[in-house]
Design a protein around this motif. Structure first.
Motif, PDB file in Angstrom:
ATOM      1  N   ALA A 109       0.833  -1.205   0.000  1.00 24.83           N
ATOM      2  CA  ALA A 109       0.000   0.000   0.000  1.00 24.83           C
ATOM      3  C   ALA A 109       0.863   1.249   0.000  1.00 24.83           C
ATOM      4  O   ALA A 109       0.622   2.196  -0.758  1.00 24.83           O
ATOM      5  CB  ALA A 109      -0.923  -0.011   1.216  1.00 24.83           C
ATOM      6  N   GLN A 112       2.314   2.653  -3.174  1.00 26.06           N
ATOM      7  CA  GLN A 112       1.406   3.272  -4.159  1.00 26.06           C
ATOM      8  C   GLN A 112       1.392   4.792  -4.022  1.00 26.06           C
ATOM      9  O   GLN A 112       0.786   5.483  -4.840  1.00 26.06           O
ATOM     10  CB  GLN A 112      -0.021   2.732  -4.003  1.00 26.06           C
ATOM     11  CG  GLN A 112      -0.120   1.219  -4.046  1.00 26.06           C
ATOM     12  CD  GLN A 112       0.662   0.608  -5.180  1.00 26.06           C
ATOM     13  OE1 GLN A 112       0.670   1.122  -6.289  1.00 26.06           O
ATOM     14  NE2 GLN A 112       1.354  -0.485  -4.913  1.00 26.06           N
ATOM     15  N   GLY A 363      -2.102  -3.687  -4.647  1.00 21.89           N
ATOM     16  CA  GLY A 363      -2.166  -2.269  -4.311  1.00 21.89           C
ATOM     17  C   GLY A 363      -2.365  -1.409  -5.539  1.00 21.89           C
ATOM     18  O   GLY A 363      -3.225  -0.514  -5.549  1.00 21.89           O
TER      19      GLY A 363
ATOM     20  N   VAL B  22      -6.610   2.757  -0.425  1.00 25.70           N
ATOM     21  CA  VAL B  22      -5.679   1.641  -0.636  1.00 25.70           C
ATOM     22  C   VAL B  22      -5.299   1.032   0.711  1.00 25.70           C
ATOM     23  O   VAL B  22      -5.305  -0.196   0.883  1.00 25.70           O
ATOM     24  CB  VAL B  22      -4.427   2.115  -1.404  1.00 25.70           C
ATOM     25  CG1 VAL B  22      -3.349   1.040  -1.400  1.00 25.70           C
ATOM     26  CG2 VAL B  22      -4.777   2.472  -2.839  1.00 25.70           C
ATOM     27  N   PHE B  23      -4.991   1.923   1.686  1.00 23.43           N
ATOM     28  CA  PHE B  23      -4.589   1.408   2.999  1.00 23.43           C
ATOM     29  C   PHE B  23      -5.738   0.685   3.693  1.00 23.43           C
ATOM     30  O   PHE B  23      -5.554  -0.398   4.253  1.00 23.43           O
ATOM     31  CB  PHE B  23      -4.070   2.547   3.880  1.00 23.43           C
ATOM     32  CG  PHE B  23      -2.575   2.640   3.865  1.00 23.43           C
ATOM     33  CD1 PHE B  23      -1.810   1.734   4.592  1.00 23.43           C
ATOM     34  CD2 PHE B  23      -1.928   3.594   3.105  1.00 23.43           C
ATOM     35  CE1 PHE B  23      -0.430   1.796   4.557  1.00 23.43           C
ATOM     36  CE2 PHE B  23      -0.549   3.659   3.066  1.00 23.43           C
ATOM     37  CZ  PHE B  23       0.200   2.761   3.791  1.00 23.43           C
ATOM     38  N   LEU B  26      -6.385  -2.735   1.970  1.00 26.38           N
ATOM     39  CA  LEU B  26      -5.383  -3.764   2.235  1.00 26.38           C
ATOM     40  C   LEU B  26      -5.334  -4.126   3.725  1.00 26.38           C
ATOM     41  O   LEU B  26      -5.009  -5.255   4.084  1.00 26.38           O
ATOM     42  CB  LEU B  26      -4.016  -3.318   1.708  1.00 26.38           C
ATOM     43  CG  LEU B  26      -3.971  -3.195   0.176  1.00 26.38           C
ATOM     44  CD1 LEU B  26      -2.596  -2.817  -0.309  1.00 26.38           C
ATOM     45  CD2 LEU B  26      -4.393  -4.486  -0.505  1.00 26.38           C
ATOM     46  N   THR B  27      -5.688  -3.160   4.593  1.00 26.30           N
ATOM     47  CA  THR B  27      -5.724  -3.482   6.023  1.00 26.30           C
ATOM     48  C   THR B  27      -6.843  -4.474   6.322  1.00 26.30           C
ATOM     49  O   THR B  27      -6.657  -5.431   7.087  1.00 26.30           O
ATOM     50  CB  THR B  27      -5.936  -2.200   6.858  1.00 26.30           C
ATOM     51  OG1 THR B  27      -4.973  -1.225   6.455  1.00 26.30           O
ATOM     52  CG2 THR B  27      -5.755  -2.483   8.333  1.00 26.30           C
TER      53      THR B  27
END
Lengths: 377, 82
Positions: A109, A112, A363, B22-23, B26-27
């Motif tokens: 992440a 990115q 990501g 995005v974080f 993905l978390t």
């Protein structure tokens, strides 16, 4: 005599224009890089050849009815080719290292950030006279920082088709240059002691975990980011075919024959976009510069994030593996392994770097989905 | 110049939104993977294997543990390629 004149009037020599010759030289340069230097030959060779074919005067390859016209129209305008390639990449990807250590997703992440920082950079470049990037153009350029060819082509075909040629060439060229671009940044941001950190061996992963993983990713995409489903969906399909173990024939086809066939036409079609009137512009130069910046920033934020995680974990994580968070599978992971070996002869980081590496693929697909959702309209 | 500032603001917004999403995405995925691992990870097999390999190492004092590490790493690399 009339016949001879007519023949002459139709010949290449009589019809060449300067820009076309220049673009053929660009095509030849790509061929040279692919053949003599081994830079991403699988793509740069057909792209380079396509660039030459597209600039032949009176060749008619790229006009309606020509092969390259149809290859582009059918495969890239619709987004079909990059998605088929993504399915193949999914079938080639082993998520074992990531499932064993899922925290690595954070590195995928962090890297990115290169994409979104470049978005800002592309807009800022509009201050320079001669540049006029729309927000869509900027997003398509920024995705070069995702270091993922099919994702870049997919997004560019949706948001900024007129810049596709330059973006694809930049994306694949920089992926080939990963071993040159990344190590200086990695060394600058880490200390010798940090580079020597050895990491614990990864745990075993059960088959069931591997089968559930693509389904879990797909489920989350459905719930939170439907705009990313074309990319993530095809990727997960490929991965499920691989891990389920019941459709080896399909999985093998996706990994080999299909991805190879599509690569040929994708390369040619991208090359056909390298026509003189579209490529020989100031904007192309801007795209090349921005792409390199995107790569650099992505590498840097990946390493910085890994440093933070290393501190928090009490020195169990080698910060170098953060650089693998920009996808570029498996090149970036190999670079990490190499730099790690330089610091410590017995430190093999390859498996540990594969985690962030495949996390980077997810990501950048998610980042592409966000950009599509916001700007796709 | 005004529109330039506006565009930059918009780009900044997209940056914050994008990185945030995005974080978050993905978390959540980390959570999902951990959940699956908690349920299906091959834990019982792991301990005996580790013990067995340790026992082997110690039962051959002639083999340098460094050498064992190198071979293990090489095998891993080879498997990673396949």
């Amino acid at each position: 005599m009339d016949g001879l004149i007519a023949f002459w009037a139709e010949s290449g020599i009589a019809n060449f224009t300067g820009p076309q010759l220049l673009m053929m030289a660009v095509g030849a340069l790509l061929l040279y890089l692919a053949i003599a230097r081994g830079f991403e030959p699988l793509l740069l060779l057909p792209i380079g050849f396509g660039a030459i074919l597209a600039n032949i005067p009176n060749g008619g390859f790229t006009e309606e009815g020509g092969l390259l016209y149809y290859a582009y129209h059918v495969g890239i305008e619709t987004g079909v080719f990059p998605l088929l390639i993504f399915m193949g990449v999914g079938a080639l990807t082993d998520f074992g290292a990531l499932i064993a250590n899922p925290k690595m997703l954070l590195l995928g992440a962090a890297a990115q950030f290169g994409i979104f920082a470049t978005l800002l950079g592309a807009i800022a470049l509009n201050a320079v006279p001669g540049f006029e990037f729309s927000m869509q153009d900027a997003a398509a350029i920024a995705i070069i920082g995702g270091a993922d060819g099919p994702t870049a082509i997919f997004l560019a075909s949706k948001l900024a088709p007129e810049l596709l040629g330059a973006i694809a060439v930049a994306a694949y060229s920089y992926m080939a240059l990963v071993p040159i671009i990344q190590p200086p940044i990695m060394k600058l941001l880490t200390t010798e002691a940090e580079r020597q950190i050895k990491m614990e061996q990864l745990r075993e992963v059960s088959k069931l975990e591997k089968v559930i993983f693509p389904l879990a990713v797909l489920g989350l995409t459905i719930l939170f980011l439907p705009a990313a489903t074309p990319l993530v969906g095809m990727f997960c399909l490929g991965n499920l075919m691989r891990e389920s173990g019941v459709v080896d024939r399909l999985s093998n086809t996706a990994q080999n024959e299909l991805i190879n066939i599509v690569t040929i036409f994708l390369g040619l079609a991208v090359g056909s976009k390298l026509s003189a009137d579209k490529f020989l512009q100031l904007e192309t130069l801007g795209i090349l510069v921005l792409g390199a910046v995107a790569f650099g920033i992505g590498t840097a934020t990946g390493v910085l994030m890994a440093k933070v995680m290393s501190k928090l974990s009490g020195g169990k994580i080698n910060p170098l593996i953060g650089a693998a968070g920009v996808s570029a599978v498996p090149m970036a992971a190999r670079v990490v392994n190499k730099v790690g070996l330089q610091a410590n002869q017995q430190n093999f980081l390859l498996m540990h770097a594969m985690g962030p590496n495949v996390a980077g693929v997810l990501g950048s697909a998610v980042a592409a989905g966000v950009l599509l959702a916001v700007l796709g309209g | 110049m005004d529109s330039m500032a506006e565009q930059l603001m918009e780009a900044l917004m997209i940056m914050a939104l994008g990185m945030g999403l995005v974080f978050i995405f993905l978390t959540i995925l980390i959570g999902a993977v951990n959940l699956v691992a908690w349920k299906f990870a091959p834990k019982p097999n792991l301990a005996p294997i580790a013990e067995a390999s340790e026992a082997q190492v110690t039962s051959f004092p002639g083999i340098d543990p460094k050498m064992v590490a190198v071979i293990t790493a090489a095998v891993h690399q080879y498997r990673a390629k396949a």
